[in-house]
Design an enzyme around this catalytic site. Sequence first.
Site, short mmCIF file in Angstrom:
data_model
loop_
_atom_site.label_atom_id
_atom_site.label_comp_id
_atom_site.label_asym_id
_atom_site.label_seq_id
_atom_site.Cartn_x
_atom_site.Cartn_y
_atom_site.Cartn_z
N GLN A 174 -1.89 33.89 -3.11
CA GLN A 174 -2.94 34.64 -4.29
C GLN A 174 -4.17 36.03 -4.33
O GLN A 174 -4.63 36.00 -3.22
CB GLN A 174 -3.14 33.47 -5.34
N ALA A 188 -19.47 34.65 0.39
CA ALA A 188 -20.44 35.82 1.47
C ALA A 188 -19.07 35.70 2.99
O ALA A 188 -19.09 35.06 2.78
CB ALA A 188 -21.30 35.14 1.90
N ASP A 201 -5.58 20.47 -2.62
CA ASP A 201 -5.38 21.71 -1.61
C ASP A 201 -5.63 22.12 -0.24
O ASP A 201 -5.93 22.94 0.23
CB ASP A 201 -5.25 23.34 -3.02
N GLU A 218 -10.36 24.78 9.29
CA GLU A 218 -11.11 26.10 9.96
C GLU A 218 -12.60 25.19 10.63
O GLU A 218 -13.77 24.79 10.27
CB GLU A 218 -11.17 27.03 9.47
N ASP A 234 -12.24 27.56 0.60
CA ASP A 234 -11.18 27.09 -0.58
C ASP A 234 -10.88 26.27 -1.20
O ASP A 234 -9.90 25.50 -1.10
CB ASP A 234 -9.98 27.99 0.77
N1 LIG Z 1 -15.79 33.56 2.54
C1 LIG Z 1 -14.71 34.39 3.77
N2 LIG Z 1 -15.18 34.91 4.33
C2 LIG Z 1 -14.47 35.62 5.55
N3 LIG Z 1 -12.66 34.72 5.82
C3 LIG Z 1 -12.36 33.71 4.81
C4 LIG Z 1 -13.49 33.87 3.44
N4 LIG Z 1 -12.62 32.56 3.08
C5 LIG Z 1 -11.84 32.84 3.57
N5 LIG Z 1 -11.23 33.70 4.75
C6 LIG Z 1 -10.25 33.60 5.25
O1 LIG Z 1 -8.90 34.00 3.84
C7 LIG Z 1 -8.27 33.18 3.74
C8 LIG Z 1 -7.76 33.17 2.48
O2 LIG Z 1 -8.80 32.65 1.80
P1 LIG Z 1 -9.04 31.14 0.65
O3 LIG Z 1 -7.52 30.07 0.86
O4 LIG Z 1 -10.11 31.09 0.09
O5 LIG Z 1 -7.71 32.26 -0.28
P2 LIG Z 1 -6.09 31.34 -0.66
O6 LIG Z 1 -5.37 32.93 -1.83
O7 LIG Z 1 -6.84 30.35 -1.24
O8 LIG Z 1 -5.34 30.99 0.65
P3 LIG Z 1 -4.32 30.29 1.31
O9 LIG Z 1 -3.25 30.16 0.38
O10 LIG Z 1 -3.91 30.48 3.00
O11 LIG Z 1 -4.77 29.05 1.21
C9 LIG Z 1 -8.85 31.52 4.71
O12 LIG Z 1 -7.83 31.46 5.42
C10 LIG Z 1 -9.49 31.83 5.68
O13 LIG Z 1 -9.18 32.23 6.62
MN LIG Z 2 -5.76 28.27 -1.50
#
Ligand SMILES: Nc1ncnc2c1ncn2[C@@H]1O[C@H](COP(=O)(O)OP(=O)(O)OP(=O)(O)O)[C@@H](O)[C@H]1O
Ligand SMILES: [Mn+2]
Length: 510
Positions: free
Chosen positions: A205, A325, A393, A398, A413
């Site tokens: 997303q 952050a 989900d 990590e 996430d």
């Molecule tokens: N605060 C943060 N700072 C830097 N990188 C981040 C942070 N939070 C998440 N990420 C990285 O960005 C990736 C995607 O973020 P997130 O999982 O929140 O979004 P998503 O759209 O739900 O992604 P996914 O579809 O892969 O679950 C994470 O797997 C992580 O490695």
């Molecule tokens: Mn996600």
Amino acid sequence: MLNMKLKERLALAVSAFLVLFTLMLIVDLQMDYGIAGHRTPLHGRVKIGDDEDKGRSAYIEFRKRFLQKSNGSNGSREYELSAPSETSGGGADAEPRTPAPPADKYEDLQEILRDQAHGRAEDHAVIIPPHRDLNVLRPENPTIGDMEDLEPRYLSVNASNLEKFQLKIAQHELYEESETLVDAVIKDMATLPIIHAEQKEGGTQLKLIIDYPNGIQALFKPMRFARDVQTLPNHFYFSDYERHNAEIAAFHLDRILGFRRAMPVVGRVLNMTTEIYDVTEGDILKTFFVSPANNFCFHGKCSYYCDTGHAICGNPDMLEGSFAAFLPSSDLAERKVWRHPWRRSYHKRRKAQWELQSDYCDTVRTTPPYDSGRRLLDLMDMSIFDFLTGNMDRHHYETFKMFGNESFTLHLDQGRAFGKAFHDELSILAPLLQCCIVRHTTLQTLLKFHNGIPLSKHLRESMRVDPVSPILWEPHLVALDRRVVIILDAIRKCVDKADNPMQGEVNDFV
Ligand SMILES: Nc1ncnc2c1ncn2[C@@H]1O[C@H](COP(=O)(O)OP(=O)(O)OP(=O)(O)O)[C@@H](O)[C@H]1O
Ligand SMILES: [Mn+2]
């Protein structure tokens, strides 16, 4: 002669297959997507296939048995309430409800905690005493700054609050309980001018990387819905949208529960023209448009929900979102990505191994890194955390590579949390129910909220300072107190089962 050979060959083939199959299971558990450097986007996608699930519906079975037993011991308490409607009235600022004082104070569990606190109980099969918990013992707890020898830079007056925060991230927690940098980082993200915005690659997303002066960065998730819009009943967890307010609420909850494994998140309202459109470049610009309702919208480019039908629209050009952050860059602190052993299938018909295998936890707890140290206990905490927020989900998690396996699991996430206020998704508790182990400290925290000031009240209070408060629709807060009781019930059942092994299973999945 030929016959013999055929038989032998057959026997060989069968044994080879069995060995391979076992290996596959183990590799699957340990699979580390971080090393390969690319991840399969597991969700947001409905795979089309027809390997119909032949196993019994283990989850339904578990649910039925668990509920039957719970109802017996809890009188009229209901586990699932029906939602009045998809988006019920009342809005986010509906009257807060004060729950009635608890009838059951879980004296039995309290007694175990007291004994452990006074060193009277050596070990316990279910409740892991502080002297066996590396998260409490913390023989060492170096920070990223210590590990990278960056102390002088961190002390420099030029370092931003976020940089200082990142260098203080330690082996056993993101920040200390009394860390004042948390509020400083939050204030920076909420108030500093935005000088650049860029879409974050990967993920399913739309997310933006926001730049502030002085190298400060945040991960932005846009608001899509009002606070009281719930997950559509016919949507699977993997086709649910992300909610920016869930990220904010989850950060506060993680802090209140004393985990401190989620990065600080704050809400902020942006001017889409001056704070996104004017400070970005490239293909994303071509996705901006004015909607029929005269609102300014964009959809960006991503794998699943980035098209006109899923656009993000301002009101008319003001857009609310969450700002998390930024984690330290991989140059400073590389992260390792682990597949969650209890991840779901992300398929509309297929079930995951843990839903079919009653002794699944035995496999996990004998496989590194779950066979020693803090990791399995961290997954129990995560299961409790996710059950409270209703987050289904959790496909990966990590850790920071430099701290090795004896380090906390990040709570990253939570975008799909807080989707259903009237439904308590028991399958999220499967890790706890199947392993029947929990930290003394986590149980103590839950009991403190259950018998004292309720969790909902703490969270409501904590989130009040956020610029886009109120963060959660009241029914989600009410759900928290209800879910604490369900977790305590589950732990009690585990303890009872450990005391009387003949009494039957807590988690007969199959
Ligand atoms: N605060 C943060 N700072 C830097 N990188 C981040 C942070 N939070 C998440 N990420 C990285 O960005 C990736 C995607 O973020 P997130 O999982 O929140 O979004 P998503 O759209 O739900 O992604 P996914 O579809 O892969 O679950 C994470 O797997 C992580 O490695
Ligand atoms: Mn996600």
